[in-house]
Scaffold this motif. Structure first.
Motif, mmCIF file in Angstrom:
data_model
loop_
_atom_site.group_PDB
_atom_site.id
_atom_site.type_symbol
_atom_site.label_atom_id
_atom_site.label_comp_id
_atom_site.label_asym_id
_atom_site.label_seq_id
_atom_site.Cartn_x
_atom_site.Cartn_y
_atom_site.Cartn_z
ATOM 1 N N GLU A 159 129.789 106.330 66.160
ATOM 2 C CA GLU A 159 129.767 106.923 64.828
ATOM 3 C C GLU A 159 128.431 106.605 64.185
ATOM 4 O OE1 GLU A 159 133.204 105.211 62.954
ATOM 5 O OE2 GLU A 159 132.069 103.518 62.147
ATOM 6 N N SER A 160 127.842 107.590 63.592
ATOM 7 C CA SER A 160 126.533 107.414 62.970
ATOM 8 C C SER A 160 126.430 108.309 61.743
ATOM 9 C CB SER A 160 125.414 107.757 63.964
ATOM 10 O OG SER A 160 124.136 107.499 63.403
ATOM 11 N N THR A 161 125.818 107.765 60.697
ATOM 12 C CA THR A 161 125.638 108.504 59.449
ATOM 13 C C THR A 161 124.177 108.468 59.045
ATOM 14 O OG1 THR A 161 127.864 107.896 58.710
ATOM 15 C CG2 THR A 161 126.335 108.709 57.041
ATOM 16 N N ALA A 162 123.624 109.627 58.733
ATOM 17 C CA ALA A 162 122.256 109.727 58.239
ATOM 18 C C ALA A 162 122.297 110.263 56.818
ATOM 19 C CB ALA A 162 121.416 110.647 59.126
ATOM 20 N N VAL A 163 121.570 109.605 55.914
ATOM 21 C CA VAL A 163 121.565 109.966 54.501
ATOM 22 C C VAL A 163 120.127 110.142 54.041
ATOM 23 C CG1 VAL A 163 122.214 109.276 52.171
ATOM 24 C CG2 VAL A 163 123.702 108.692 54.100
ATOM 25 N N SER A 164 119.870 111.222 53.294
ATOM 26 C CA SER A 164 118.532 111.470 52.760
ATOM 27 C C SER A 164 118.642 111.874 51.300
ATOM 28 C CB SER A 164 117.820 112.575 53.547
ATOM 29 O OG SER A 164 116.530 112.817 53.032
ATOM 30 N N THR A 165 117.797 111.286 50.456
ATOM 31 C CA THR A 165 117.797 111.590 49.026
ATOM 32 C C THR A 165 116.510 112.314 48.661
ATOM 33 O OG1 THR A 165 119.102 109.599 48.571
ATOM 34 C CG2 THR A 165 117.953 110.609 46.717
ATOM 35 N N GLY A 166 116.649 113.419 47.932
ATOM 36 C CA GLY A 166 115.466 114.199 47.570
ATOM 37 C C GLY A 166 115.688 115.002 46.312
ATOM 38 N N SER A 167 114.716 115.844 45.991
ATOM 39 C CA SER A 167 114.746 116.588 44.736
ATOM 40 C C SER A 167 115.558 117.864 44.817
ATOM 41 C CB SER A 167 113.314 116.940 44.315
ATOM 42 O OG SER A 167 112.696 117.744 45.310
ATOM 43 N N GLY A 168 115.758 118.409 46.017
ATOM 44 C CA GLY A 168 116.468 119.669 46.143
ATOM 45 C C GLY A 168 117.915 119.471 46.533
ATOM 46 N N ASP A 169 118.679 120.554 46.510
ATOM 47 C CA ASP A 169 120.078 120.480 46.917
ATOM 48 C C ASP A 169 120.341 121.392 48.105
ATOM 49 O OD1 ASP A 169 121.465 122.650 44.311
ATOM 50 O OD2 ASP A 169 119.783 122.881 45.699
ATOM 51 N N TYR A 177 116.477 117.354 60.123
ATOM 52 C CA TYR A 177 115.924 116.009 60.141
ATOM 53 C C TYR A 177 117.031 114.959 60.185
ATOM 54 C CZ TYR A 177 111.975 118.833 58.759
ATOM 55 O OH TYR A 177 111.003 119.808 58.719
ATOM 56 N N LEU A 178 118.185 115.255 59.596
ATOM 57 C CA LEU A 178 119.319 114.345 59.703
ATOM 58 C C LEU A 178 119.811 114.276 61.145
ATOM 59 C CD1 LEU A 178 121.369 115.257 56.481
ATOM 60 C CD2 LEU A 178 119.688 113.430 56.799
ATOM 61 N N VAL A 179 119.835 115.434 61.815
ATOM 62 C CA VAL A 179 120.244 115.460 63.228
ATOM 63 C C VAL A 179 119.255 114.650 64.072
ATOM 64 C CG1 VAL A 179 120.595 116.932 65.245
ATOM 65 C CG2 VAL A 179 121.437 117.667 62.995
ATOM 66 N N ARG A 180 117.960 114.836 63.826
ATOM 67 C CA ARG A 180 116.947 114.078 64.564
ATOM 68 C C ARG A 180 117.101 112.584 64.323
ATOM 69 N NH1 ARG A 180 111.030 116.306 63.441
ATOM 70 N NH2 ARG A 180 110.601 114.367 64.563
ATOM 71 N N ALA A 181 117.368 112.220 63.088
ATOM 72 C CA ALA A 181 117.503 110.804 62.747
ATOM 73 C C ALA A 181 118.635 110.149 63.534
ATOM 74 C CB ALA A 181 117.740 110.651 61.248
ATOM 75 N N ILE A 182 119.718 110.871 63.728
ATOM 76 C CA ILE A 182 120.866 110.309 64.450
ATOM 77 C C ILE A 182 120.618 110.228 65.949
ATOM 78 C CG2 ILE A 182 123.242 110.854 65.165
ATOM 79 C CD1 ILE A 182 123.840 111.634 62.297
ATOM 80 N N ASP A 184 117.612 110.531 67.751
ATOM 81 C CA ASP A 184 116.322 110.093 68.286
ATOM 82 C C ASP A 184 116.432 108.833 69.136
ATOM 83 O OD1 ASP A 184 114.692 112.103 67.540
ATOM 84 O OD2 ASP A 184 113.722 111.084 65.869
ATOM 85 N N ARG A 185 117.327 107.916 68.784
ATOM 86 C CA ARG A 185 117.465 106.666 69.531
ATOM 87 C C ARG A 185 118.890 106.477 70.032
ATOM 88 N NH1 ARG A 185 114.739 102.078 65.833
ATOM 89 N NH2 ARG A 185 115.897 100.822 67.349
ATOM 90 N N PHE A 186 119.558 107.582 70.299
ATOM 91 C CA PHE A 186 120.943 107.561 70.749
ATOM 92 C C PHE A 186 121.093 106.746 72.038
ATOM 93 C CE2 PHE A 186 124.537 109.181 73.111
ATOM 94 C CZ PHE A 186 125.511 109.322 72.140
ATOM 95 N N PRO A 187 122.144 105.904 72.183
ATOM 96 C CA PRO A 187 123.184 105.637 71.187
ATOM 97 C C PRO A 187 122.819 104.532 70.188
ATOM 98 C CG PRO A 187 123.720 104.494 73.209
ATOM 99 C CD PRO A 187 122.442 105.248 73.477
ATOM 100 N N ASP A 188 121.617 104.023 70.258
ATOM 101 C CA ASP A 188 121.127 103.016 69.311
ATOM 102 C C ASP A 188 121.895 101.698 69.490
ATOM 103 O OD1 ASP A 188 119.494 101.960 67.359
ATOM 104 O OD2 ASP A 188 119.777 103.638 65.988
ATOM 105 N N THR A 189 121.576 100.738 68.640
ATOM 106 C CA THR A 189 122.194 99.415 68.710
ATOM 107 C C THR A 189 123.398 99.362 67.785
ATOM 108 O OG1 THR A 189 120.016 98.456 69.111
ATOM 109 C CG2 THR A 189 121.766 96.942 68.433
ATOM 110 N N ASN A 190 124.460 98.733 68.233
ATOM 111 C CA ASN A 190 125.671 98.630 67.410
ATOM 112 C C ASN A 190 125.376 97.890 66.114
ATOM 113 O OD1 ASN A 190 128.496 98.911 66.888
ATOM 114 N ND2 ASN A 190 128.727 96.741 67.372
ATOM 115 N N GLY A 191 125.789 98.478 65.002
ATOM 116 C CA GLY A 191 125.551 97.871 63.705
ATOM 117 C C GLY A 191 124.140 98.044 63.189
ATOM 118 N N GLN A 192 123.372 98.943 63.783
ATOM 119 C CA GLN A 192 121.973 99.142 63.405
ATOM 120 C C GLN A 192 121.854 99.971 62.130
ATOM 121 O OE1 GLN A 192 119.229 97.962 65.085
ATOM 122 N NE2 GLN A 192 117.873 98.825 63.552
#
Length: 204
Positions: A159-169, A177-182, A184-192
């Motif tokens: 399970e992975s969650t990517a969050v981005s805050t910006g000026s637009g909706d 970019y959220l997909v890339r963020a999740i 890019d380092r799949f499956p990544d480190t647990n608890g990272q």
């Protein structure tokens, strides 16, 4: 502060914070997967667009999408959304006497060209700028991806969650970019938990 780039008007970067938990099996390479979708999701053009992005993100992991109607070892589900938030940012508030337009010259510290009337150079004392805090309206876009393993009785293994805050909706602009963020380092480190920033790709 990572949101400042997006809040500046014409965004050139997309920041994201990624949180990942996983118990990824070692024998997953070459295994089949499929989306776990509801009827409403399958009927959504927006959902299908994001599903294609996630499909491309999964490709480099070594898993293979199962043919339609055939069973798969892994089931992939995802959810997304955008919500209004307020973000506090800090901006320099220059002293009118010692600041860049004050009588002590252009800039703070070192020598600088006076820039207003007169020729020659003026001494600019090494005073740093003061800072002021401002609250601005923003939007927080998020993407959550979950994967379950049929060999472990459908237990969740990623399970992975990517969050981005910006000026637009506009979540369609941020979603790639959220997909890339999740992934890019799949499956990544647990608890990272990690912060990433991507350059905005200019569309022609």
């Amino acid at each position: 502060m990572a949101a400042v780039a997006l809040l500046a008007g014409c965004a050139t970067t997309v920041p994201a914070r990624v949180t990942t938990f996983q118990q990824w099996p070692a024998d997953a390479v070459g295994a089949t997967w499929k989306f776990d979708t509801s009827a409403a999701q399958r009927d959504s053009l927006e959902y299908r667009e994001y599903a294609d992005m996630i499909r491309s993100g999964i490709g480099p992991t070594g898993m293979v999408e199962a043919e339609a109607g055939k069973p798969a070892r892994f089931t992939v589900s995802f959810s997304y959304g955008v919500e209004p938030v307020q973000v506090r940012i800090e901006r320099p508030a220059y002293d009118p006497f010692y600041g860049p337009w004050g009588p002590w010259g252009y800039g703070w510290g070192g020598f600088g060209y006076r820039g207003r009337g007169g020729m020659g150079f003026a001494w600019g004392p090494p005073y740093p700028p003061t800072w002021t805090s401002t609250t601005v309206d923003a939007s927080r876009a998020s993407l959550r991806v979950e994967i379950r393993d049929a060999r472990q009785n459908g237990q969740k293994v990623y399970e992975s969650t990517a969050v981005s805050t910006g000026s637009g909706d506009s979540i369609p602009q941020v979603m790639p970019y959220l997909v890339r963020a999740i992934f890019d380092r799949f499956p990544d480190t647990n608890g990272q938990v990690r912060d990433v920033t991507y350059e905005v790709e200019q569309r022609r």
